[in-house]
Design a protein around this motif. Structure first.
Motif, short mmCIF file in Angstrom:
data_model
loop_
_atom_site.label_atom_id
_atom_site.label_comp_id
_atom_site.label_asym_id
_atom_site.label_seq_id
_atom_site.Cartn_x
_atom_site.Cartn_y
_atom_site.Cartn_z
N ILE A 9 -4.07 -13.69 24.33
CA ILE A 9 -4.85 -12.73 23.54
C ILE A 9 -3.90 -11.81 22.78
O ILE A 9 -2.72 -11.69 23.12
N GLY A 10 -4.44 -11.15 21.77
CA GLY A 10 -3.62 -10.21 21.00
C GLY A 10 -4.08 -10.18 19.55
O GLY A 10 -4.91 -10.98 19.11
N PHE A 11 -3.50 -9.24 18.81
CA PHE A 11 -3.89 -8.99 17.43
C PHE A 11 -3.58 -10.21 16.55
O PHE A 11 -2.73 -11.03 16.90
N MET A 12 -4.23 -10.30 15.39
CA MET A 12 -3.86 -11.31 14.40
C MET A 12 -2.37 -11.20 14.13
O MET A 12 -1.84 -10.09 14.03
N ASN A 94 -10.61 -12.95 32.37
CA ASN A 94 -9.85 -12.53 33.55
C ASN A 94 -10.35 -13.21 34.82
O ASN A 94 -9.58 -13.50 35.72
N GLU A 95 -11.66 -13.46 34.86
CA GLU A 95 -12.23 -14.11 36.05
C GLU A 95 -12.00 -15.61 36.06
O GLU A 95 -11.98 -16.24 37.11
N ASN A 96 -11.86 -16.18 34.88
CA ASN A 96 -11.80 -17.65 34.78
C ASN A 96 -10.43 -18.22 34.47
O ASN A 96 -10.27 -19.44 34.35
N GLY A 97 -9.45 -17.37 34.29
CA GLY A 97 -8.11 -17.87 33.99
C GLY A 97 -7.09 -16.76 34.07
O GLY A 97 -7.37 -15.67 34.58
N LYS A 98 -5.92 -17.06 33.56
CA LYS A 98 -4.86 -16.05 33.53
C LYS A 98 -4.76 -15.56 32.08
O LYS A 98 -4.67 -16.38 31.15
N THR A 99 -4.79 -14.26 31.87
CA THR A 99 -4.76 -13.74 30.50
C THR A 99 -3.39 -13.14 30.20
O THR A 99 -2.81 -12.42 31.02
N ILE A 100 -2.90 -13.45 29.01
CA ILE A 100 -1.59 -12.93 28.58
C ILE A 100 -1.76 -12.24 27.23
O ILE A 100 -2.22 -12.85 26.26
N PHE A 101 -1.41 -10.97 27.19
CA PHE A 101 -1.50 -10.18 25.95
C PHE A 101 -0.14 -10.19 25.25
O PHE A 101 0.85 -9.69 25.80
N LEU A 102 -0.09 -10.78 24.06
CA LEU A 102 1.13 -10.76 23.25
C LEU A 102 1.07 -9.52 22.38
O LEU A 102 0.16 -9.35 21.57
N ASN A 103 2.05 -8.63 22.56
CA ASN A 103 1.98 -7.31 21.93
C ASN A 103 3.22 -6.98 21.08
O ASN A 103 4.07 -6.21 21.52
N PRO A 104 3.29 -7.54 19.85
CA PRO A 104 4.42 -7.20 18.99
C PRO A 104 4.28 -5.78 18.43
O PRO A 104 3.18 -5.22 18.41
#
Ligand code: S3P
Length: 170
Positions: A9-12, A94-104
């Motif tokens: 997940i993360g911004f465009m 969050n309940e169904n997988g692992k979430t990773i936030f890419l934050n440049p």
């Protein structure tokens, strides 16, 4: 590492698709881009869906397409920049997988997005002068969703080895 589903997940412009593809190759996982899944199902580009059917319609099918990923395993799913911010999508991921936030940084996002405003309906009508402010304000609004991710990867330079960092932290 078996039976794992990773949502990026993360911004465009945060590199979800680019990094997702590379990471999936390294992990031997399948790769899915949620925007591409929607475009294939609707037989229209995201820009045309926004234009002809509106954002509400898009957000509904986006959520539906997201939830259709429930049964897939060993997959990396790159989501759209707005996906975590609508309905219960973030909690569901969050309940169904692992979430990773890419934050440049805003600088990196700006450099990646300044030549791409026509491809992205959310950025239509932004000039170079207004784009930087638009990014920082929209990111600020969305952080409360993004920051719920299991893992946050802050990206400060173009050279940073993000793939290795994610692999180390998985
Ligand atoms: C959006 C981001 C886009 C796409 C749509 C809306 C957003 O995806 O889903 O244009 O609201 O930020 P990318 O983040 O892959 O560009």
């Amino acid at each position: 590492m078996i039976n794992m589903k990773i949502y990026l997940i993360g911004f465009m412009g945060s590199g979800k698709s680019y990094l997702g593809k590379r990471l999936s190759t390294e992990l031997g996982f399948q790769f899915l881009d949620l925007d591409e899944v929607i475009e294939a199902a609707e037989k229209q580009t995201i820009a045309t869906i926004f234009e002809e059917k509106g954002e509400d319609y898009f957000r509904n099918i986006e959520s539906e397409s997201l939830k259709n990923t429930k049964e897939i395993e060993n997959v990396i799913i790159s989501t759209g920049g707005g996906t975590p911010c609508f309905f219960d999508n973030m909690d569901w991921m969050n309940e169904n997988g692992k979430t990773i936030f890419l934050n440049p940084t805003i600088d990196i996002l700006f450099q990646r997005l300044e030549s791409e405003t026509t491809k992205r309906p959310i950025l239509a009508n932004q000039s170079d002068e207004t784009l930087r402010l638009f990014i920082s304000q929209k990111l600020e609004n969305r952080l409360k969703y993004y920051e719920k991710a299991h893992l946050i990867i802050n990206i400060a330079t173009f050279e940073q080895n993000v793939i290795q960092e994610i692999k180390d932290k998985l």
